[in-house]
Scaffold this motif. Structure first.
Motif, PDB file in Angstrom:
ATOM      1  N   GLN A 158      27.099  -4.939  31.604  1.00 11.69           N
ATOM      2  CA  GLN A 158      26.571  -5.230  30.277  1.00 11.69           C
ATOM      3  C   GLN A 158      25.248  -4.517  30.026  1.00 11.69           C
ATOM      4  O   GLN A 158      25.017  -3.975  28.942  1.00 11.69           O
ATOM      5  CB  GLN A 158      26.397  -6.744  30.087  1.00 11.69           C
ATOM      6  CG  GLN A 158      27.696  -7.509  29.998  1.00 11.69           C
ATOM      7  CD  GLN A 158      28.545  -7.061  28.833  1.00 11.69           C
ATOM      8  OE1 GLN A 158      28.071  -6.934  27.713  1.00 11.69           O
ATOM      9  NE2 GLN A 158      29.807  -6.807  29.093  1.00 11.69           N
ATOM     10  N   LEU A 159      24.356  -4.502  31.031  1.00  6.67           N
ATOM     11  CA  LEU A 159      23.068  -3.828  30.873  1.00  6.67           C
ATOM     12  C   LEU A 159      23.252  -2.323  30.679  1.00  6.67           C
ATOM     13  O   LEU A 159      22.555  -1.709  29.869  1.00  6.67           O
ATOM     14  CB  LEU A 159      22.172  -4.115  32.082  1.00  6.67           C
ATOM     15  CG  LEU A 159      21.619  -5.543  32.141  1.00  6.67           C
ATOM     16  CD1 LEU A 159      20.874  -5.767  33.461  1.00  6.67           C
ATOM     17  CD2 LEU A 159      20.715  -5.826  30.962  1.00  6.67           C
ATOM     18  N   SER A 160      24.177  -1.724  31.413  1.00  5.70           N
ATOM     19  CA  SER A 160      24.402  -0.283  31.246  1.00  5.70           C
ATOM     20  C   SER A 160      25.001   0.013  29.867  1.00  5.70           C
ATOM     21  O   SER A 160      24.662   1.020  29.243  1.00  5.70           O
ATOM     22  CB  SER A 160      25.299   0.259  32.359  1.00  5.70           C
ATOM     23  OG  SER A 160      26.587  -0.291  32.270  1.00  5.70           O
ATOM     24  N   LEU A 161      25.882  -0.865  29.376  1.00  8.68           N
ATOM     25  CA  LEU A 161      26.434  -0.676  28.036  1.00  8.68           C
ATOM     26  C   LEU A 161      25.367  -0.834  26.959  1.00  8.68           C
ATOM     27  O   LEU A 161      25.340  -0.076  25.980  1.00  8.68           O
ATOM     28  CB  LEU A 161      27.575  -1.666  27.792  1.00  8.68           C
ATOM     29  CG  LEU A 161      28.859  -1.435  28.590  1.00  8.68           C
ATOM     30  CD1 LEU A 161      29.825  -2.598  28.388  1.00  8.68           C
ATOM     31  CD2 LEU A 161      29.500  -0.123  28.206  1.00  8.68           C
TER      32      LEU A 161
ATOM     33  N   ASP B 260      22.154  -0.239  27.343  1.00 14.84           N
ATOM     34  CA  ASP B 260      21.300   0.941  27.431  1.00 14.84           C
ATOM     35  C   ASP B 260      21.966   2.140  26.762  1.00 14.84           C
ATOM     36  O   ASP B 260      21.306   2.900  26.045  1.00 14.84           O
ATOM     37  CB  ASP B 260      20.981   1.253  28.897  1.00 14.84           C
ATOM     38  CG  ASP B 260      19.983   2.388  29.016  1.00 14.84           C
ATOM     39  OD1 ASP B 260      18.931   2.319  28.329  1.00 14.84           O
ATOM     40  OD2 ASP B 260      20.258   3.355  29.760  1.00 14.84           O
ATOM     41  N   ALA B 261      23.256   2.314  26.967  1.00 19.80           N
ATOM     42  CA  ALA B 261      23.982   3.408  26.324  1.00 19.80           C
ATOM     43  C   ALA B 261      23.953   3.259  24.804  1.00 19.80           C
ATOM     44  O   ALA B 261      23.785   4.242  24.069  1.00 19.80           O
ATOM     45  CB  ALA B 261      25.419   3.456  26.826  1.00 19.80           C
ATOM     46  N   GLU B 262      24.101   2.031  24.318  1.00 18.91           N
ATOM     47  CA  GLU B 262      24.053   1.780  22.875  1.00 18.91           C
ATOM     48  C   GLU B 262      22.666   2.095  22.313  1.00 18.91           C
ATOM     49  O   GLU B 262      22.539   2.701  21.252  1.00 18.91           O
ATOM     50  CB  GLU B 262      24.425   0.330  22.588  1.00 18.91           C
ATOM     51  CG  GLU B 262      24.492   0.002  21.110  1.00 18.91           C
ATOM     52  CD  GLU B 262      24.840  -1.447  20.842  1.00 18.91           C
ATOM     53  OE1 GLU B 262      25.098  -1.769  19.675  1.00 18.91           O
ATOM     54  OE2 GLU B 262      24.847  -2.267  21.781  1.00 18.91           O
ATOM     55  N   LEU B 263      21.620   1.693  23.028  1.00 18.82           N
ATOM     56  CA  LEU B 263      20.252   1.980  22.591  1.00 18.82           C
ATOM     57  C   LEU B 263      20.008   3.482  22.527  1.00 18.82           C
ATOM     58  O   LEU B 263      19.477   3.990  21.535  1.00 18.82           O
ATOM     59  CB  LEU B 263      19.245   1.328  23.548  1.00 18.82           C
ATOM     60  CG  LEU B 263      17.784   1.742  23.354  1.00 18.82           C
ATOM     61  CD1 LEU B 263      17.275   1.323  21.981  1.00 18.82           C
ATOM     62  CD2 LEU B 263      16.917   1.162  24.446  1.00 18.82           C
ATOM     63  N   GLN B 264      20.387   4.207  23.582  1.00 18.29           N
ATOM     64  CA  GLN B 264      20.166   5.658  23.604  1.00 18.29           C
ATOM     65  C   GLN B 264      20.929   6.339  22.473  1.00 18.29           C
ATOM     66  O   GLN B 264      20.416   7.269  21.840  1.00 18.29           O
ATOM     67  CB  GLN B 264      20.570   6.243  24.968  1.00 18.29           C
ATOM     68  CG  GLN B 264      19.739   5.741  26.125  1.00 18.29           C
ATOM     69  CD  GLN B 264      18.239   5.887  25.890  1.00 18.29           C
ATOM     70  OE1 GLN B 264      17.769   6.887  25.355  1.00 18.29           O
ATOM     71  NE2 GLN B 264      17.485   4.879  26.271  1.00 18.29           N
ATOM     72  N   SER B 265      22.115   5.877  22.192  1.00 13.92           N
ATOM     73  CA  SER B 265      22.907   6.437  21.095  1.00 13.92           C
ATOM     74  C   SER B 265      22.225   6.201  19.755  1.00 13.92           C
ATOM     75  O   SER B 265      22.137   7.104  18.922  1.00 13.92           O
ATOM     76  CB  SER B 265      24.297   5.802  21.102  1.00 13.92           C
ATOM     77  OG  SER B 265      25.007   6.163  19.954  1.00 13.92           O
ATOM     78  N   GLU B 266      21.725   4.987  19.544  1.00 13.48           N
ATOM     79  CA  GLU B 266      21.061   4.666  18.283  1.00 13.48           C
ATOM     80  C   GLU B 266      19.765   5.451  18.123  1.00 13.48           C
ATOM     81  O   GLU B 266      19.457   5.947  17.036  1.00 13.48           O
ATOM     82  CB  GLU B 266      20.790   3.158  18.220  1.00 13.48           C
ATOM     83  CG  GLU B 266      20.398   2.682  16.843  1.00 13.48           C
ATOM     84  CD  GLU B 266      20.357   1.171  16.729  1.00 13.48           C
ATOM     85  OE1 GLU B 266      19.743   0.702  15.765  1.00 13.48           O
ATOM     86  OE2 GLU B 266      20.917   0.476  17.590  1.00 13.48           O
ATOM     87  N   LEU B 267      19.000   5.592  19.205  1.00 17.30           N
ATOM     88  CA  LEU B 267      17.749   6.353  19.133  1.00 17.30           C
ATOM     89  C   LEU B 267      18.014   7.832  18.850  1.00 17.30           C
ATOM     90  O   LEU B 267      17.317   8.451  18.038  1.00 17.30           O
ATOM     91  CB  LEU B 267      16.955   6.193  20.431  1.00 17.30           C
ATOM     92  CG  LEU B 267      16.366   4.809  20.694  1.00 17.30           C
ATOM     93  CD1 LEU B 267      15.718   4.755  22.067  1.00 17.30           C
ATOM     94  CD2 LEU B 267      15.373   4.427  19.615  1.00 17.30           C
ATOM     95  N   SER B 268      19.009   8.418  19.502  1.00 19.72           N
ATOM     96  CA  SER B 268      19.305   9.835  19.269  1.00 19.72           C
ATOM     97  C   SER B 268      19.857  10.053  17.860  1.00 19.72           C
ATOM     98  O   SER B 268      19.558  11.062  17.218  1.00 19.72           O
ATOM     99  CB  SER B 268      20.270  10.375  20.316  1.00 19.72           C
ATOM    100  OG  SER B 268      21.521   9.759  20.192  1.00 19.72           O
ATOM    101  N   GLU B 269      20.637   9.097  17.365  1.00 20.47           N
ATOM    102  CA  GLU B 269      21.161   9.203  16.005  1.00 20.47           C
ATOM    103  C   GLU B 269      20.029   9.167  14.985  1.00 20.47           C
ATOM    104  O   GLU B 269      20.006   9.956  14.042  1.00 20.47           O
ATOM    105  CB  GLU B 269      22.139   8.064  15.743  1.00 20.47           C
ATOM    106  CG  GLU B 269      22.768   8.089  14.367  1.00 20.47           C
ATOM    107  CD  GLU B 269      23.702   6.910  14.129  1.00 20.47           C
ATOM    108  OE1 GLU B 269      23.905   6.567  12.953  1.00 20.47           O
ATOM    109  OE2 GLU B 269      24.221   6.345  15.105  1.00 20.47           O
ATOM    110  N   THR B 270      19.077   8.274  15.178  1.00 23.40           N
ATOM    111  CA  THR B 270      17.937   8.177  14.260  1.00 23.40           C
ATOM    112  C   THR B 270      17.091   9.439  14.312  1.00 23.40           C
ATOM    113  O   THR B 270      16.699   9.981  13.276  1.00 23.40           O
ATOM    114  CB  THR B 270      17.074   6.952  14.609  1.00 23.40           C
ATOM    115  OG1 THR B 270      17.874   5.782  14.543  1.00 23.40           O
ATOM    116  CG2 THR B 270      15.914   6.808  13.649  1.00 23.40           C
TER     117      THR B 270
END
Length: 190
Positions: free
Chosen positions: A41-44, A46-56
């Motif tokens: 869950q923590l790795s998922l 983190d992946a979601e956060l990195q995706s959202e930050l790169s998208e922004t």
């Protein structure tokens, strides 16, 4: 009113037993290992956060300030109206529309109104010098990195207040600035 109770027939009992057996067959046989579940869950997250930050970040560097403002995630053509120390020693800046570019005048005549936007109290934003209309992607990214991050504390028709995160953050006065809504990473840090 007469109430009657029906007893289950043999066929109904068999159907009920089939349903129960089917549900039991679908249930996991082994217990879930809690540490591995948490790690996954923590790795998922983190992946979601990195995706959202790169998208922004990609959206900010690949889209013009005017388009971002029309989308409701930025407010352009702002100037520093006031700066004070807020709760916890945070620097709170008041940003108002630049009178040279503001087309809407407020009803009381004290200055211009902010254009329509989607920035609300509690949003995480970056306050930085506004890039020129012909600015290249690299220049926009540099201005974003030099900008000060903060949280919107108050929004009115004529101004927006932002509490800056860093103690050494300082917003340059006299320059045209903009604020851009960033991905909210508070949820992920918890």
């Amino acid at each position: 009113m007469k109430t009657t109770f029906r007893t289950l027939s043999h066929d109904n009992t068999q159907n009920l037993n089939r349903i129960i057996n089917h549900i039991q067959a679908m249930a996991p046989k082994d217990a879930v290992d809690i540490p591995s579940f948490c790690t996954t869950q923590l790795s998922l997250l983190d992946a979601e956060l990195q995706s959202e930050l790169s998208e922004t970040s990609s959206l900010i560097s690949n889209t013009s300030p005017t388009s971002l403002q029309r989308a409701g995630i930025a407010i352009t053509n702002l100037v520093l109206s006031s700066q004070r120390t807020g709760l916890g020693g945070k620097t709170v800046v008041e940003l108002t529309p630049d009178s040279a570019t503001s087309s809407k005048k407020s009803k009381d005549g004290d200055g211009g109104e902010l254009p329509e936007h989607g920035i609300r109290t509690g949003d995480i934003v970056v306050v930085s010098e506004q890039p020129a209309g012909s600015a290249k992607k690299k220049e926009v990214r540099e201005l974003e990195e030099k900008g000060s991050r903060g949280v919107v504390t108050k929004v009115q028709r004529t101004a927006v207040w932002v509490a800056l995160d860093g103690e050494e953050d300082d917003v340059p006065g006299g320059k045209r600035m903009w604020i851009v809504k960033l991905a909210n990473d508070v949820t992920y840090k918890r």
